[in-house]
Design a protein around this motif. Sequence first.
Motif, PDB file in Angstrom:
ATOM      1  N   GLY A  88       0.843  -1.168  -0.052  1.00 13.10           N
ATOM      2  CA  GLY A  88       0.135  -0.024  -0.174  1.00 13.10           C
ATOM      3  C   GLY A  88       0.952   1.362  -0.081  1.00 13.10           C
ATOM      4  O   GLY A  88       0.539   2.304  -0.731  1.00 13.10           O
ATOM      5  N   TRP A  89       1.914   1.281   0.672  1.00 12.00           N
ATOM      6  CA  TRP A  89       2.871   2.335   0.653  1.00 12.00           C
ATOM      7  C   TRP A  89       3.352   2.435  -0.312  1.00 12.00           C
ATOM      8  O   TRP A  89       3.512   3.741  -1.101  1.00 12.00           O
ATOM      9  N   LEU A  90       4.027   1.535  -1.206  1.00  9.68           N
ATOM     10  CA  LEU A  90       4.590   1.524  -2.426  1.00  9.68           C
ATOM     11  C   LEU A  90       3.506   2.140  -3.550  1.00  9.68           C
ATOM     12  O   LEU A  90       3.809   3.322  -4.402  1.00  9.68           O
ATOM     13  N   ALA A  91       2.195   1.595  -3.520  1.00  9.67           N
ATOM     14  CA  ALA A  91       1.314   1.982  -4.452  1.00  9.67           C
ATOM     15  C   ALA A  91       0.885   3.535  -4.342  1.00  9.67           C
ATOM     16  O   ALA A  91       0.709   4.179  -5.282  1.00  9.67           O
ATOM     17  N   ALA A 151       8.337  -5.128  -3.279  1.00  9.07           N
ATOM     18  CA  ALA A 151       8.614  -3.583  -3.414  1.00  9.07           C
ATOM     19  C   ALA A 151       9.902  -3.217  -3.460  1.00  9.07           C
ATOM     20  O   ALA A 151      10.110  -2.020  -4.252  1.00  9.07           O
ATOM     21  N   ASN A 152      10.861  -3.567  -2.687  1.00 11.56           N
ATOM     22  CA  ASN A 152      12.283  -3.290  -3.012  1.00 11.56           C
ATOM     23  C   ASN A 152      12.832  -3.194  -4.296  1.00 11.56           C
ATOM     24  O   ASN A 152      13.467  -2.324  -4.745  1.00 11.56           O
ATOM     25  N   PHE A 163      17.821   4.636  -3.839  1.00  9.72           N
ATOM     26  CA  PHE A 163      17.142   3.857  -2.673  1.00  9.72           C
ATOM     27  C   PHE A 163      15.784   4.304  -2.255  1.00  9.72           C
ATOM     28  O   PHE A 163      15.018   3.964  -1.214  1.00  9.72           O
ATOM     29  N   LYS A 164      15.162   5.437  -3.199  1.00  9.28           N
ATOM     30  CA  LYS A 164      13.929   5.656  -2.845  1.00  9.28           C
ATOM     31  C   LYS A 164      13.407   6.492  -4.040  1.00  9.28           C
ATOM     32  O   LYS A 164      14.013   6.713  -5.140  1.00  9.28           O
ATOM     33  N   THR A 165      11.979   6.338  -3.967  1.00  7.11           N
ATOM     34  CA  THR A 165      11.182   6.924  -5.383  1.00  7.11           C
ATOM     35  C   THR A 165      11.141   8.399  -5.330  1.00  7.11           C
ATOM     36  O   THR A 165      11.746   9.078  -4.212  1.00  7.11           O
ATOM     37  N   PRO A 266      15.362  -2.347   4.322  1.00  5.13           N
ATOM     38  CA  PRO A 266      16.263  -3.519   4.759  1.00  5.13           C
ATOM     39  C   PRO A 266      15.540  -4.717   5.596  1.00  5.13           C
ATOM     40  O   PRO A 266      15.912  -5.833   5.447  1.00  5.13           O
ATOM     41  N   GLY A 267      14.334  -4.314   6.058  1.00  3.80           N
ATOM     42  CA  GLY A 267      13.444  -5.423   6.667  1.00  3.80           C
ATOM     43  C   GLY A 267      12.111  -4.803   6.723  1.00  3.80           C
ATOM     44  O   GLY A 267      11.740  -3.743   6.452  1.00  3.80           O
ATOM     45  N   PHE A 268      11.297  -5.613   7.575  1.00  2.30           N
ATOM     46  CA  PHE A 268      10.001  -4.997   7.824  1.00  2.30           C
ATOM     47  C   PHE A 268      10.025  -3.851   8.719  1.00  2.30           C
ATOM     48  O   PHE A 268      10.874  -3.460   9.655  1.00  2.30           O
TER      49      PHE A 268
END
Length: 348
Positions: A88-91, A151-152, A163-165, A266-268
Amino acid sequence: MSNRVINILVPVISIIIGLIVGAIVMVVSGYDPIQGYIALWTGIFGDSYSIGNTIRQITPYLLAGLAVAFAFRTGLFNIGVEGQLILGWLAAAWVGYAFELPKIIHLPLALLAAAVAGAFWAFIAGFLKAKFKVHEVIATIMLNYTALYIANAVIKRLSDGSFKTERIHESASLRSPFLRELTDNSSLHYGIIVALLMVVVMWFILEKTTRGYELKAVGFNKNAAEYAGMSVNKNIILAMTISGMFAGLGGAMEALGTFQNASIKPGFTGIGFDGIAVALLGANTPLGVVFGASLFGSLKYGALNMPNAAGIPEEIVSIIIALIIFFVASGYIIRVGLQKLSKKKEGQ
């Protein structure tokens, strides 16, 4: 003593016992519990800036808690809230920067994208359970890792190896100059309003609709529900999908409110897993989740003040939270004790 009163007292007593045992842990570790709790309180309510950031911290926990609680109420265990939140974060972040639209269209579209992404990821687990009897715990745990790595990979591709959009457009942002000014430039945003609206949505679905009644009926007893003419498989899939929708919106709060982008992780994040404890603290009720999320968010943010103000490591707060969860999970013992005390008083 009525069951309603007991249901309220059990988590309250659990929290108090957790704080007391937490104080003992601080003493044993060589720290001053009074100074520690003063620092924790100041970190949460010390000024308008702290209050604003505390509310911002509560927001994603609220939606993660609703996601877990909704699944619980319908007889399912959604361990996949973490993965659904990440997608959801990515979308939301992608829609936020990939399109240039009027705010009245752009912001709802980004929120919808997050909800759909989370719902779709939960739908997979629901479909596997309904059609192939794959236990949702196993399916959602595996899907968490799949979501994280997908997602990564997508973020890395979208950002050309970065490392980020890109930062989302202002038209998709939940940030508010008014709220920032009101809380001394904190990161508080309008996401808290969205989260509270979802509390009402969950309550309405479960308590005021025929579909909500069916979802709960299937959760309570699948055989009886099927005998009554309800579609068990359809309701299992729908319950997981709605649960995932709440989780996806939790990710949107981070993308459109707090961070304004999506980055490689790097992790959840831990928010989805903490949502399990939030739902447990709130007895899987919409209003209870509000209180559970408020406690978690407050402790998480207030903990940041403890090392500086009292020299107490943040890990102590994690211990306190774990103790609270332990005593809530052991609530049956507290419940039995309260019922015996009530009967004793009635006998006198």
